[in-house]
Design a protein around this motif. Structure first.
Motif, short mmCIF file in Angstrom:
data_model
loop_
_atom_site.label_atom_id
_atom_site.label_comp_id
_atom_site.label_asym_id
_atom_site.label_seq_id
_atom_site.Cartn_x
_atom_site.Cartn_y
_atom_site.Cartn_z
N LEU A 1 -12.43 -12.58 -24.41
CA LEU A 1 -10.98 -12.54 -24.33
C LEU A 1 -10.48 -11.38 -25.18
CD1 LEU A 1 -10.06 -16.34 -24.58
CD2 LEU A 1 -10.07 -14.90 -22.53
N LYS A 2 -9.76 -10.47 -24.55
CA LYS A 2 -9.31 -9.26 -25.22
C LYS A 2 -7.82 -9.38 -25.57
CE LYS A 2 -13.33 -7.65 -23.80
NZ LYS A 2 -14.49 -7.58 -24.72
N PRO A 3 -7.42 -8.90 -26.73
CA PRO A 3 -5.99 -8.86 -27.04
C PRO A 3 -5.21 -8.11 -25.96
CG PRO A 3 -7.26 -8.46 -29.01
CD PRO A 3 -8.25 -8.48 -27.88
N ASN A 4 -4.02 -8.65 -25.63
CA ASN A 4 -3.12 -8.14 -24.58
C ASN A 4 -3.60 -8.48 -23.17
OD1 ASN A 4 -1.38 -6.92 -26.51
ND2 ASN A 4 -2.75 -5.15 -26.61
N GLN A 5 -4.61 -9.32 -23.04
CA GLN A 5 -5.08 -9.76 -21.73
C GLN A 5 -4.23 -10.93 -21.25
OE1 GLN A 5 -9.29 -10.57 -21.65
NE2 GLN A 5 -9.15 -11.87 -19.84
N TYR A 6 -3.89 -10.94 -19.95
CA TYR A 6 -3.10 -12.02 -19.38
C TYR A 6 -3.99 -13.22 -19.05
CZ TYR A 6 0.95 -8.98 -18.89
OH TYR A 6 2.02 -8.15 -19.14
N ILE B 1 -0.42 -14.46 -22.95
CA ILE B 1 -1.09 -13.22 -23.29
C ILE B 1 -1.95 -13.46 -24.53
CG2 ILE B 1 0.81 -12.39 -24.75
CD1 ILE B 1 0.23 -9.58 -23.64
N ILE B 2 -3.13 -12.84 -24.56
CA ILE B 2 -4.04 -12.99 -25.69
C ILE B 2 -3.56 -12.10 -26.84
CG2 ILE B 2 -6.41 -12.69 -26.48
CD1 ILE B 2 -6.02 -15.04 -24.63
N ASP B 3 -3.58 -12.65 -28.04
CA ASP B 3 -3.14 -11.93 -29.23
C ASP B 3 -4.17 -12.13 -30.33
OD1 ASP B 3 -1.62 -10.42 -30.90
OD2 ASP B 3 0.07 -11.82 -31.04
N TYR B 4 -4.08 -11.30 -31.37
CA TYR B 4 -4.96 -11.47 -32.52
C TYR B 4 -4.64 -12.77 -33.24
CZ TYR B 4 -5.79 -6.42 -31.99
OH TYR B 4 -6.12 -5.19 -31.50
N ASN B 5 -5.67 -13.43 -33.74
CA ASN B 5 -5.47 -14.54 -34.65
C ASN B 5 -5.16 -13.95 -36.02
OD1 ASN B 5 -5.71 -16.72 -36.44
ND2 ASN B 5 -7.29 -17.71 -35.20
N GLU B 6 -3.93 -14.15 -36.47
CA GLU B 6 -3.49 -13.49 -37.70
C GLU B 6 -4.32 -13.90 -38.91
OE1 GLU B 6 0.66 -14.17 -38.12
OE2 GLU B 6 1.20 -13.05 -36.32
N SER C 1 -12.07 -15.80 -33.00
CA SER C 1 -11.01 -16.71 -32.59
C SER C 1 -9.76 -15.88 -32.30
CB SER C 1 -10.71 -17.73 -33.69
OG SER C 1 -9.59 -18.53 -33.36
N VAL C 2 -9.09 -16.19 -31.19
CA VAL C 2 -7.87 -15.46 -30.81
C VAL C 2 -6.76 -16.46 -30.54
CG1 VAL C 2 -9.07 -13.44 -29.89
CG2 VAL C 2 -8.62 -15.40 -28.40
N TRP C 3 -5.56 -15.93 -30.42
CA TRP C 3 -4.41 -16.74 -30.05
C TRP C 3 -4.03 -16.45 -28.60
CZ3 TRP C 3 -0.73 -15.82 -34.82
CH2 TRP C 3 -1.17 -16.61 -35.89
N ALA C 4 -3.66 -17.50 -27.89
CA ALA C 4 -3.02 -17.35 -26.58
C ALA C 4 -1.55 -17.71 -26.76
CB ALA C 4 -3.68 -18.26 -25.54
N GLN C 5 -0.68 -16.73 -26.54
CA GLN C 5 0.76 -16.94 -26.66
C GLN C 5 1.29 -17.34 -25.28
OE1 GLN C 5 2.09 -16.96 -29.53
NE2 GLN C 5 1.30 -15.35 -30.86
N ILE C 6 1.61 -18.64 -25.12
CA ILE C 6 1.99 -19.19 -23.82
C ILE C 6 3.52 -19.26 -23.72
CG2 ILE C 6 1.71 -21.12 -22.24
CD1 ILE C 6 -0.86 -19.60 -22.97
N ASP C 7 4.07 -18.78 -22.61
CA ASP C 7 5.51 -18.85 -22.38
C ASP C 7 5.87 -20.25 -21.87
OD1 ASP C 7 6.11 -16.25 -23.11
OD2 ASP C 7 5.66 -15.45 -21.13
N VAL C 8 6.78 -20.91 -22.58
CA VAL C 8 7.28 -22.23 -22.18
C VAL C 8 8.76 -22.09 -21.89
CG1 VAL C 8 7.57 -24.64 -22.82
CG2 VAL C 8 5.57 -23.36 -23.63
N TYR C 9 9.15 -22.43 -20.66
CA TYR C 9 10.55 -22.28 -20.27
C TYR C 9 11.43 -23.31 -20.97
CZ TYR C 9 9.33 -18.81 -16.78
OH TYR C 9 8.89 -17.67 -16.17
N GLU C 10 12.69 -22.96 -21.05
CA GLU C 10 13.66 -23.74 -21.82
C GLU C 10 13.68 -25.20 -21.38
OE1 GLU C 10 18.36 -23.15 -23.11
OE2 GLU C 10 17.41 -21.84 -21.64
N GLN C 11 13.64 -25.45 -20.06
CA GLN C 11 13.75 -26.82 -19.57
C GLN C 11 12.48 -27.63 -19.80
OE1 GLN C 11 13.92 -24.07 -17.75
NE2 GLN C 11 12.72 -24.20 -15.86
N LEU D 1 -7.20 -22.61 -20.31
CA LEU D 1 -6.85 -21.22 -20.03
C LEU D 1 -7.83 -20.63 -19.02
CD1 LEU D 1 -6.23 -20.00 -23.70
CD2 LEU D 1 -4.50 -20.70 -22.04
N ARG D 2 -7.29 -19.84 -18.11
CA ARG D 2 -8.10 -19.13 -17.12
C ARG D 2 -7.66 -17.67 -17.09
NH1 ARG D 2 -7.17 -24.24 -15.32
NH2 ARG D 2 -8.94 -25.41 -14.46
N SER D 3 -8.61 -16.81 -16.76
CA SER D 3 -8.32 -15.38 -16.71
C SER D 3 -8.95 -14.78 -15.47
CB SER D 3 -8.85 -14.68 -17.96
OG SER D 3 -8.75 -13.27 -17.84
#
Length: 508
Positions: A313-318, A119-124, A249-259, A272-274
């Motif tokens: 790229l918009k914040p909260n965009q998948y 998900i796209i997030d603000y660059n803090e 500039s934005v952040w993409a918060q990527i989910d990485v599974y435990e394994q 990244l693709r949208s």
């Protein structure tokens, strides 16, 4: 009246019939031998087992006492399995019917394309808040709605503050008196804390008029994402009025599974693709990996800094993310491409070719360590994933010794890689041939024959249950009692005692 005469001759006929019946029974069941019953292939040394429960081993055919399936005979004399060599031998017909196929273990470069969502997030680093530095009243709002783009220095709001007026008057009173120079310096510092610039203070001291209102300006280029006040509302010092975000500039918060966490490293390139921009690819690098796992999804987030020209790229965009990870012969991720460059420990997305200071915080940059490669420098061993049979932490492959001869080989596997392949860390060498199709059939046959298999590493009978109690062999059903020579009406037959069942033993 005379009684009718009893026909005594009927008693003679009845006694004769009983004698004939007894003699016939003796001649058929006692004096004459019983006809042999076909053995259905069973011999004195035959053992019958269940294909689903190999721990069942009975001396004659029948049904499995656990699942009810028909028992099958275990090969004894002339068996094709050589237990001493732990090799299972199948004839050509069995191999053909099982449609078994083998592949060679190869040593070649391997890449794992890790795909996930984010998900796209603000660059803090591009966020800024605008607070009120004085108590007063918000007389005017230049920006009265969110989403408005602003530039650095543009007006946001105007505040009327009595405290601001008093501080300016104190400075004017004390400016020409030497004994009040300390008061003048204090008033000057107070005005700076209120947000009055040096130029404005100099103009005031030079003879300008007292400024009754404080104008708030934007410190950065960006978009107003939050507005907490309305016009004519009272404000207090420290109260946040606006929040502005720079979306260059934005952040993409990527989910990485435990394994998969062990495969992801800072510095790895990410694509990244949208769905909102079909066919367009955005690139960035992993800058940070969260040290805490989220319990709801069993994932950790990898932060990717992405350039965002045009703010598409918009914040909260998948987004969909893909990381190409080279795998070495030890199963570890290969170099990321930023080794030997320089980065800031506080801002890991800052990467430069030369040493220096961080452009954001001024800290001294540090060199990124070089990746530690395996000593042999060789590519990893890979084999088809279908060749590996796994149960818990144990994995085996069925290695082809010769045509029709197979042996269970324990292996230690690494990560899955592209091409439906898996990295082999221990147990095989380059060129070995393993069963890629039909492995489960071979493993089931090995269990029936008592050879080492996936479920039974030593080749012993597989234990049922949860591994805490061994199952005692199921005894054969008791034989039917022999017919008694006495009539059942005069001598009831006692029930045959049931065969004793061996008590279950506890395994430690």
């Amino acid at each position: 009246m005379n009684q009718p005469t009893q026909p005594h001759h009927w008693y003679g006929f009845l006694a004769l019939a009983v004698i004939v019946g007894v003699l016939t029974w003796l001649a058929h069941d006692v004096l004459l031998p019983a006809a042999p019953i076909p053995s259905s292939g069973a011999t004195a040394n035959s053992i019958w087992t269940c294909s689903m429960h190999p721990q069942i081993r009975l001396p004659k055919p029948g049904k499995c006492p656990i699942c009810g399936m028909a028992l099958i005979q275990v090969a004894q004399n002339g068996a094709s399995a050589t237990a001493a060599a732990q090799v299972l031998t199948l004839d050509a017909q069995a191999v053909a019917m099982g449609e078994m196929a083998t592949v060679a273990v190869q040593r070649r470069p391997a890449v794992r394309h890790l795909r996930s969502v984010g998900i796209i997030d603000y660059n803090e680093a591009g966020l800024s808040i605008i607070p009120s530095r004085v108590d007063g009243y918000l007389e005017r709002l230049f920006v009265d709605q969110t989403g408005v783009p602003v530039h650095r220095g543009e007006h946001l709001a105007e505040i009327y503050s009595p405290d601001l007026i008093i501080a300016q008057q104190e400075l004017l009173v004390a400016r020409d008196q030497a004994e009040t120079r300390s008061l003048a310096n204090a008033a000057r510092q107070r005005l700076k804390r209120y947000g009055i610039s040096e130029d404005q203070i100099a103009a005031l001291v030079a003879g300008g008029g007292v400024q009754e209102r404080l104008v708030l300006t934007s410190p950065i280029d960006g978009v107003v994402v939050e507005k907490m006040v309305v016009a004519q509302s009272p404000v207090m010092a420290g109260m946040v009025l606006f929040r502005i975000a720079n979306l260059d500039s934005v952040w993409a918060q990527i989910d990485v599974y435990e394994q998969d966490l062990d495969l992801v490293r800072p510095g790895q390139a990410v694509e990244l693709r949208s769905d909102a921009q079909p066919g367009r690819i955005f690139t960035g690098r992993v800058a940070f990996i969260d040290p805490i796992l989220r319990t709801e999804t069993r994932t950790a987030r990898a932060r990717v800094a992405v350039a965002n020209p045009g703010h598409v790229l918009k914040p909260n965009q998948y987004v969909q993310a893909e990381i190409a990870i080279p795998i070495d012969s030890k199963g570890h991720p290969g170099p990321t491409g930023v080794e030997g460059k320089w980065t800031c420990p506080m801002h890991p997305d800052v990467v430069t070719e030369i040493a220096g200071s961080c452009p954001r915080c001024g800290m001294e940059l540090r060199v990124i360590p070089t990746a530690v490669l395996p000593a042999d420098g060789a590519a990893p061993l890979v084999v088809s994933s279908s060749a590996v049979l796994s149960l818990g932490s144990r994995s085996v492959v069925w290695q082809e010794q010769a045509a029709g001869n197979y042996r269970a080989v324990p292996v230690r596997i690494g990560p899955q890689v592209d091409g439906n392949q898996v990295v082999i860390l221990e147990g095989l060498k380059e060129g070995d041939r393993v069963v890629a199709r039909g492995g489960f059939l071979i493993d089931s046959e090995a269990q029936i024959r008592g050879l080492p298999s996936l479920l039974s590493p030593t080749g012993e009978a597989t234990q049922a249950g949860h591994g805490h109690h061994s199952v005692a062999p199921v005894p054969p059903p008791p034989s039917e009692p022999a017919p008694s020579s006495a009539p059942s009406s005069t001598a009831p037959v006692a029930p045959a005692p049931s065969a004793p069942v061996a008590p279950a033993t506890h395994q430690h």
